[in-house]
Design a protein around this motif. Structure first.
Motif: not given
Length: 221
Positions: A178-181, A187-188, A195-197
Protein backbone atom coordinates in the motif's frame (compact mmCIF):
# COMPACT_ATOMS: atom_id res chain seq x y z
CA UNK A 1 -11.64 8.61 26.01
CA UNK A 2 -8.96 6.47 27.66
CA UNK A 3 -6.05 4.91 25.76
CA UNK A 4 -6.44 1.19 24.88
CA UNK A 5 -4.52 -1.10 27.16
CA UNK A 6 -1.40 -2.82 25.89
CA UNK A 7 -3.02 -6.25 26.24
CA UNK A 8 -5.93 -5.13 24.03
CA UNK A 9 -3.49 -4.33 21.26
CA UNK A 10 -1.56 -7.59 21.37
CA UNK A 11 -2.18 -10.26 18.76
CA UNK A 12 -2.96 -13.70 20.14
CA UNK A 13 -0.98 -16.20 18.07
CA UNK A 14 -0.81 -19.98 17.81
CA UNK A 15 2.42 -21.49 16.43
CA UNK A 16 1.83 -24.82 14.64
CA UNK A 17 4.70 -27.07 13.54
CA UNK A 18 5.19 -30.79 14.03
CA UNK A 19 8.87 -30.35 14.92
CA UNK A 20 9.39 -29.20 18.49
CA UNK A 21 12.87 -27.98 17.57
CA UNK A 22 11.22 -25.48 15.22
CA UNK A 23 7.99 -24.80 17.09
CA UNK A 24 9.32 -23.94 20.54
CA UNK A 25 12.17 -21.58 19.55
CA UNK A 26 9.88 -19.82 17.08
CA UNK A 27 7.24 -19.34 19.76
CA UNK A 28 9.87 -17.98 22.14
CA UNK A 29 11.22 -15.51 19.57
CA UNK A 30 7.76 -14.26 18.60
CA UNK A 31 6.89 -13.86 22.25
CA UNK A 32 9.60 -11.19 22.51
CA UNK A 33 7.56 -8.89 20.27
CA UNK A 34 5.70 -6.19 22.18
CA UNK A 35 2.46 -6.73 20.28
CA UNK A 36 2.37 -10.54 20.06
CA UNK A 37 1.26 -13.09 22.67
CA UNK A 38 1.89 -16.74 21.77
CA UNK A 39 -1.15 -18.27 23.46
CA UNK A 40 -0.55 -21.87 22.35
CA UNK A 41 1.64 -24.14 20.28
CA UNK A 42 0.42 -27.08 18.21
CA UNK A 43 2.07 -30.16 16.72
CA UNK A 44 -0.71 -30.87 14.19
CA UNK A 45 -3.86 -29.45 12.70
CA UNK A 46 -6.08 -31.09 15.27
CA UNK A 47 -4.26 -29.25 18.05
CA UNK A 48 -4.68 -26.00 16.11
CA UNK A 49 -8.46 -26.46 16.08
CA UNK A 50 -8.41 -27.29 19.78
CA UNK A 51 -6.51 -24.06 20.47
CA UNK A 52 -8.94 -22.06 18.33
CA UNK A 53 -11.88 -23.58 20.21
CA UNK A 54 -10.30 -22.62 23.53
CA UNK A 55 -9.65 -19.14 22.08
CA UNK A 56 -9.52 -16.33 21.61
CA UNK A 57 -6.96 -16.57 18.77
CA UNK A 58 -6.19 -13.90 16.19
CA UNK A 59 -3.55 -15.54 13.97
CA UNK A 60 -2.20 -19.05 13.42
CA UNK A 61 1.33 -19.44 12.09
CA UNK A 62 0.80 -22.70 10.23
CA UNK A 63 3.17 -25.38 8.98
CA UNK A 64 1.76 -27.42 6.09
CA UNK A 65 3.16 -30.93 6.43
CA UNK A 66 1.95 -32.19 9.81
CA UNK A 67 0.57 -35.55 10.98
CA UNK A 68 -3.06 -36.25 11.98
CA UNK A 69 -4.34 -33.18 10.10
CA UNK A 70 -2.15 -31.22 7.69
CA UNK A 71 -1.96 -27.44 7.49
CA UNK A 72 -4.16 -27.06 4.42
CA UNK A 73 -7.03 -29.02 5.96
CA UNK A 74 -6.59 -27.18 9.26
CA UNK A 75 -6.71 -23.86 7.39
CA UNK A 76 -9.88 -24.91 5.59
CA UNK A 77 -11.49 -25.95 8.87
CA UNK A 78 -10.49 -22.69 10.54
CA UNK A 79 -11.96 -20.70 7.64
CA UNK A 80 -15.25 -22.55 8.02
CA UNK A 81 -15.49 -22.77 11.81
CA UNK A 82 -13.46 -19.79 13.04
CA UNK A 83 -13.42 -17.23 10.20
CA UNK A 84 -12.13 -14.55 12.57
CA UNK A 85 -8.83 -16.45 12.87
CA UNK A 86 -6.26 -15.53 10.21
CA UNK A 87 -3.72 -18.07 8.95
CA UNK A 88 -0.16 -17.34 7.87
CA UNK A 89 1.60 -20.35 6.36
CA UNK A 90 5.26 -20.88 7.26
CA UNK A 91 6.69 -23.86 5.42
CA UNK A 92 9.68 -25.22 3.52
CA UNK A 93 7.43 -26.01 0.55
CA UNK A 94 6.83 -23.52 -2.28
CA UNK A 95 5.40 -25.81 -4.96
CA UNK A 96 2.23 -24.91 -6.87
CA UNK A 97 0.01 -27.43 -5.08
CA UNK A 98 1.06 -26.21 -1.63
CA UNK A 99 0.70 -22.51 -2.46
CA UNK A 100 -2.61 -22.78 -4.30
CA UNK A 101 -3.95 -25.29 -1.81
CA UNK A 102 -3.18 -23.09 1.20
CA UNK A 103 -4.43 -19.86 -0.38
CA UNK A 104 -7.51 -21.62 -1.69
CA UNK A 105 -8.22 -22.93 1.83
CA UNK A 106 -8.19 -19.37 3.13
CA UNK A 107 -4.62 -18.57 4.24
CA UNK A 108 -3.92 -14.83 4.29
CA UNK A 109 -0.16 -15.13 4.12
CA UNK A 110 2.42 -17.57 2.81
CA UNK A 111 6.08 -17.53 3.80
CA UNK A 112 8.88 -20.01 3.37
CA UNK A 113 11.15 -20.89 6.27
CA UNK A 114 13.85 -18.72 4.75
CA UNK A 115 11.86 -15.79 6.15
CA UNK A 116 13.47 -13.87 9.00
CA UNK A 117 11.85 -12.81 12.26
CA UNK A 118 10.92 -9.38 10.90
CA UNK A 119 9.25 -10.93 7.84
CA UNK A 120 7.27 -13.31 10.04
CA UNK A 121 6.13 -10.68 12.52
CA UNK A 122 5.21 -8.35 9.64
CA UNK A 123 3.09 -11.09 8.07
CA UNK A 124 1.38 -11.85 11.40
CA UNK A 125 0.54 -8.19 11.91
CA UNK A 126 -0.75 -7.86 8.36
CA UNK A 127 -2.94 -10.95 8.73
CA UNK A 128 -4.28 -9.65 12.03
CA UNK A 129 -5.25 -6.45 10.20
CA UNK A 130 -7.02 -8.38 7.44
CA UNK A 131 -4.24 -8.02 4.87
CA UNK A 132 -2.21 -10.61 2.99
CA UNK A 133 1.54 -11.09 2.68
CA UNK A 134 3.32 -13.39 0.26
CA UNK A 135 7.09 -13.68 0.26
CA UNK A 136 8.87 -12.94 -3.00
CA UNK A 137 9.51 -16.59 -3.96
CA UNK A 138 5.87 -17.50 -3.38
CA UNK A 139 4.57 -14.44 -5.22
CA UNK A 140 6.80 -15.13 -8.23
CA UNK A 141 5.62 -18.74 -8.31
CA UNK A 142 1.98 -17.69 -8.07
CA UNK A 143 2.40 -15.13 -10.84
CA UNK A 144 4.08 -17.68 -13.10
CA UNK A 145 1.34 -20.24 -12.45
CA UNK A 146 -1.52 -17.85 -13.17
CA UNK A 147 0.16 -16.39 -16.26
CA UNK A 148 0.21 -19.81 -17.91
CA UNK A 149 -3.59 -19.78 -17.95
CA UNK A 150 -4.42 -16.07 -18.20
CA UNK A 151 -7.55 -15.33 -20.28
CA UNK A 152 -8.24 -12.38 -22.54
CA UNK A 153 -7.42 -8.95 -21.11
CA UNK A 154 -10.24 -7.44 -19.07
CA UNK A 155 -12.28 -10.64 -19.02
CA UNK A 156 -11.81 -11.28 -15.29
CA UNK A 157 -13.01 -7.87 -14.07
CA UNK A 158 -16.39 -6.13 -13.97
CA UNK A 159 -16.74 -3.16 -16.29
CA UNK A 160 -17.66 -0.66 -13.59
CA UNK A 161 -14.23 -0.45 -11.94
CA UNK A 162 -12.95 3.11 -12.18
CA UNK A 163 -9.65 3.81 -13.99
CA UNK A 164 -8.00 4.50 -10.62
CA UNK A 165 -9.26 1.23 -9.17
CA UNK A 166 -7.83 -0.63 -12.15
CA UNK A 167 -4.55 1.22 -11.65
CA UNK A 168 -4.43 0.20 -8.00
CA UNK A 169 -5.24 -3.40 -8.88
CA UNK A 170 -2.45 -3.42 -11.48
CA UNK A 171 0.07 -2.29 -8.86
CA UNK A 172 -1.16 -4.92 -6.39
CA UNK A 173 -0.62 -7.45 -9.16
CA UNK A 174 2.98 -6.29 -9.42
CA UNK A 175 3.45 -7.06 -5.73
CA UNK A 176 3.50 -3.46 -4.55
CA UNK A 177 2.46 -2.76 -0.91
CA UNK A 178 0.00 0.00 0.00
CA UNK A 179 2.76 2.46 0.86
CA UNK A 180 4.45 1.89 -2.48
CA UNK A 181 1.15 2.33 -4.32
CA UNK A 182 0.53 5.59 -2.48
CA UNK A 183 3.95 6.91 -3.42
CA UNK A 184 3.57 5.78 -7.02
CA UNK A 185 0.18 7.44 -7.46
CA UNK A 186 0.89 10.49 -5.24
CA UNK A 187 -2.03 9.76 -2.95
CA UNK A 188 -2.32 8.88 0.75
CA UNK A 189 -2.28 5.31 2.11
CA UNK A 190 -5.80 5.93 3.44
CA UNK A 191 -6.96 6.70 -0.11
CA UNK A 192 -5.23 3.55 -1.38
CA UNK A 193 -7.11 1.50 1.23
CA UNK A 194 -10.39 3.08 0.14
CA UNK A 195 -9.73 2.18 -3.51
CA UNK A 196 -8.77 -1.37 -2.49
CA UNK A 197 -11.91 -1.83 -0.41
CA UNK A 198 -14.05 -0.54 -3.28
CA UNK A 199 -12.46 -2.65 -5.99
CA UNK A 200 -12.48 -5.77 -3.80
CA UNK A 201 -16.20 -5.30 -3.21
CA UNK A 202 -17.01 -4.61 -6.88
CA UNK A 203 -14.90 -7.45 -8.28
CA UNK A 204 -15.65 -10.00 -5.53
CA UNK A 205 -11.97 -10.24 -4.63
CA UNK A 206 -11.37 -12.19 -1.41
CA UNK A 207 -7.93 -11.00 -0.36
CA UNK A 208 -4.63 -9.67 -1.68
CA UNK A 209 -3.50 -13.02 -3.05
CA UNK A 210 -6.76 -13.27 -4.99
CA UNK A 211 -6.20 -9.70 -6.20
CA UNK A 212 -2.80 -10.68 -7.64
CA UNK A 213 -4.41 -13.56 -9.51
CA UNK A 214 -7.23 -11.41 -10.85
CA UNK A 215 -4.85 -8.66 -11.96
CA UNK A 216 -2.81 -11.16 -13.95
CA UNK A 217 -5.89 -12.80 -15.46
CA UNK A 218 -7.11 -9.38 -16.54
CA UNK A 219 -3.78 -8.61 -18.21
CA UNK A 220 -3.02 -5.78 -15.79
CA UNK A 221 0.19 -7.22 -14.34
Amino acid sequence: MSEPTQSAQRLRVVVADDQAAVREPLAAVLGLSEDIDVVATAADGGEVLTAAAAGPVDVVLMDLRMPVMDGIEATRRLSEEYPEVAVVVLTTFADDDSILGALGAGARGYLTKNAGRQDITRAIRAAGAGQSVLDREVQDRLLATVRTRAPVEGQALPGHLTPREREVLALIGQGMPNRGIAEKLFISEATVKTHINNLFAKAGIRDRADAVRRAIEAGLA
